[in-house]
Design an enzyme around this catalytic site. Structure first.
Site, PDB file in Angstrom:
ATOM      1  N   CYS A 263       0.823  -1.211   0.000  1.00  0.00           N
ATOM      2  CA  CYS A 263       0.000   0.000   0.000  1.00  0.00           C
ATOM      3  C   CYS A 263       0.856   1.259   0.000  1.00  0.00           C
ATOM      4  O   CYS A 263       0.372   2.334  -0.371  1.00  0.00           O
ATOM      5  CB  CYS A 263      -0.940   0.005   1.204  1.00  0.00           C
ATOM      6  SG  CYS A 263      -0.103  -0.097   2.798  1.00  0.00           S
TER       7      CYS A 263
ATOM      8  N   HIS B 155      19.120  -0.268   0.422  1.00  0.00           N
ATOM      9  CA  HIS B 155      17.706   0.113   0.379  1.00  0.00           C
ATOM     10  C   HIS B 155      16.807  -1.059   0.754  1.00  0.00           C
ATOM     11  O   HIS B 155      15.880  -0.908   1.556  1.00  0.00           O
ATOM     12  CB  HIS B 155      17.342   0.637  -1.006  1.00  0.00           C
ATOM     13  CG  HIS B 155      15.907   1.054  -1.132  1.00  0.00           C
ATOM     14  ND1 HIS B 155      15.417   2.217  -0.585  1.00  0.00           N
ATOM     15  CD2 HIS B 155      14.839   0.443  -1.706  1.00  0.00           C
ATOM     16  CE1 HIS B 155      14.121   2.320  -0.821  1.00  0.00           C
ATOM     17  NE2 HIS B 155      13.755   1.250  -1.508  1.00  0.00           N
TER      18      HIS B 155
END
Length: 426
Positions: A50, A97
Site C-alpha cells: 500500500c 535500500h
C-alpha cells in the site's frame, strides 16, 4: 552485471500515482515474466504494497535503464512525469535500500513489522515465477537475516506501532470511547486482522467484517467476536457503522459516494468516520465532500505522531550500523561474481597444457619413438609449461620489489609442499 532497485513510495509520490503503478497479487507473476524477458534483465523481483512499488533486478552492464522503461510501458505511464517521483539505486545502494525496507526503516510507521512479511511474499512470488538466480536469491536471504537480527538485537519493534494500530489510534481520537462505537471492517487480510485485534483490545462495542469471500469474513469475525457480511451487502449495513476501516486488494473503489450519502441520511446526520488504508483506494474520494463524513486516507496517517516512535528512532540508529556492516559483507561476495576464479582458471589452463603434451607424446609413440623417450618428453614439457608463467611472474615481482606477491607465493608453494610430503608419508 549490476544490481538495480527502483520504485516510488509514500515519501516520494502522491497516492494517486502510487495507485497507478501498484501490482495486484494476481498480476505479479505475469509481470515478472514480462520483466525478466526484457533485454539484459537476468533476474527480477517486484515488491508492491500500500505504501510502495519497487522493482529489484540483476541486469547486464548497459541495461541499467531497462527496468524503468519497462515499468513506464507496463503501466502506460506516458505523460505521468513518473521520473520526478521515482528513486533509483545501484549495487551497494540497492542492497542498503532493501535492507532498510525489510527492517521498517523506510516505512511510514518506523519499524512496523508487516513489511518483512510483504518482502517475503515478493521473494516467494519471484521464486514461483522462476525469475531468481543465485545473486538475488542470496540478497533476499541476507535481507531476511538482517531483518531478524535487527528485530532481535534492537528495540525497533518493541511497541505496537503499525498502519493498523495508527488507524485505530486515529479512531480513538474521534471516538473517545470505542466501547460505544460500531466498527465496520472491509477486507479480511493481514492489515484488517491487525485492525480487528487492536479494536478488540480497545473493547469496541460491535464489529462487522465485510469481504468479497464471505467465508474469509466469517473466519475473521468469529475470531474477534464480530459479525460477517458479504461485500455485496455492504451498502445495506453501512448506516450501522460509526467507523469504517477498509483495506482490500480491489482495483476499483468498493464504497461509492452514493452508498455513504444514503447511509449518512439513514443515520440522521450522525457523523461517520472512514479510514481508507488501501492502495488503490477502496473508498471513492468524492465521499470527502459529504457533510458529517470524515474520510482519511493512508497518507493522512502520516501526520499522526505516536509516543512509542521515540524508542524506535533510537533503535533505528543501531539498525543503521548493523545494516552498513551487512551491506559490506554482501558487496564483498557480489564483487567476486565479476572475478575469474583463479583455481578454476589454473586447472583449466593446466588441463589444456596436459592434453597438448599428451597428444604430442602419443604422436611420438606412433612414429616409433621409444616409450622412455615419449615419457621424458611428456614430463619435461609439462614441467616447463606449468612453471613458465609462475616463474616469470615471480622474477618480475622480485625486480619491482613486490614483496606481497613473493610472500603469498612462498606460503602457497610451502602449503603445496607440505601436502605432497604428507601424502608421501601415508
Amino acid at each position: 552485471m549490476a544490481l538495480i532497485a527502483l520504485g516510488l513510495n509514500h515519501q516520494t509520490a502522491p497516492l494517486a500515482l502510487r495507485e497507478r503503478v501498484a501490482f495486484p497479487a494476481d498480476a505479479t507473476t505475469p509481470a515478472l515474466a514480462a520483466l525478466s524477458a526484457e533485454p539484459g534483465v537476468q533476474e527480477a523481483a517486484i515488491l508492491s504494497t500500500c505504501n510502495r512499488t519497487e522493482i529489484y533486478c540483476n541486469v547486464e552492464a548497459g541495461a541499467e535503464h531497462v527496468p524503468g522503461g519497462w515499468l513506464h510501458r507496463h503501466h502506460d505511464l506516458a505523460g505521468a512525469r513518473i521520473d520526478e517521483f521515482m528513486y533509483r539505486h545501484a549495487d551497494a545502494d540497492a542492497v542498503r535500500h532493501l535492507f532498510r525496507v525489510a527492517t521498517g526503516l523506510e516505512s511510514m510507521v518506523l519499524g512496523e513489522p508487516q513489511i518483512l512479511g510483504q518482502v517475503k511474499e515478493a521473494y516467494a512470488s519471484a521464486r514461483a515465477a522462476q525469475t531468481l538466480k543465485a545473486p538475488l536469491e542470496r540478497l533476499f536471504q541476507n535481507t531476511f537475516a538482517v531483518a531478524k537480527r535487527v528485530r532481535s538485537d534492537t528495540r525497533i519493534g518493541s511497541n505496537p506501532v503499525s498502519v493498523a494500530f495508527t488507524a485505530v489510534r486515529l479512531a480513538e481520537r474521534v471516538f473517545a470511547d470505542l466501547g460505544e462505537a460500531c466498527v465496520l471492517l472491509v477486507g479480511a487480510g493481514e492489515t484488517i486482522e491487525l485492525v480487528a485485534r487492536h479494536l478488540t483490545e480497545s473493547n469496541v462495542r460491535r464489529l462487522i467484517v465485510a469481504n468479497r469471500t464471505l467465508e474469509n469474513a466469517q473466519v475473521l469475525a468469529t475470531r474477534f467476536g464480530g459479525y460477517a457480511i458479504a461485500l455485496a451487502d455492504l451498502p445495506r449495513h453501512l448506516a450501522e457503522a460509526d467507523i469504517v476501516i477498509s483495506s482490500t486488494a480491489s482495483r476499483e473503489p468498493v464504497l461509492q459516494r452514493e452508498h455513504v450519502a444514503a447511509a449518512i441520511a439513514a443515520r440522521r446526520r450522525k457523523p461517520m468516520f472512514l479510514v481508507d488504508i488501501a492502495v488503490p483506494r477502496d473508498i471513492d474520494p468524492g465521499v470527502a465532500t459529504l457533510e458529517d463524513v470524515y474520510l482519511y486516507t493512508i497518507d493522512d496517517l502520516r501526520g499522526i505522531i505516536d509516543e512509542n516512535l521515540r524508542s524506535r528512532r533510537e533503535a533505528a540508529i543501531q539498525a543503521e550500523a548493523m545494516i552498513e556492516l551487512s551491506v559490506e559483507h554482501f558487496m564483498g561476495w557480489w564483487r567476486t561474481l565479476d572475478l575469474r576464479n583463479p583455481v578454476v582458471e589454473l586447472r583449466r589452463s593446466a588441463e589444456a597444457e596436459r592434453d597438448e603434451a599428451l597428444q604430442k607424446a602419443q604422436a611420438m609413440l606412433a612414429r616409433g619413438k621409444s616409450p622412455d623417450e615419449a615419457l621424458a618428453f611428456l614430463a619435461n614439457t609439462l614441467t616447463n609449461k606449468l612453471l613458465h608463467a609462475p616463474s616469470a611472474n615471480l622474477r618480475a615481482a622480485a625486480l619491482r620489489g613486490d614483496d606481497d606477491l613473493l610472500r603469498a607465493a612462498e606460503r602457497l608453494f610451502e602449503a603445496a609442499g607440505n601436502r605432497e610430503s604428507g601424502m608421501g608419508n601415508r
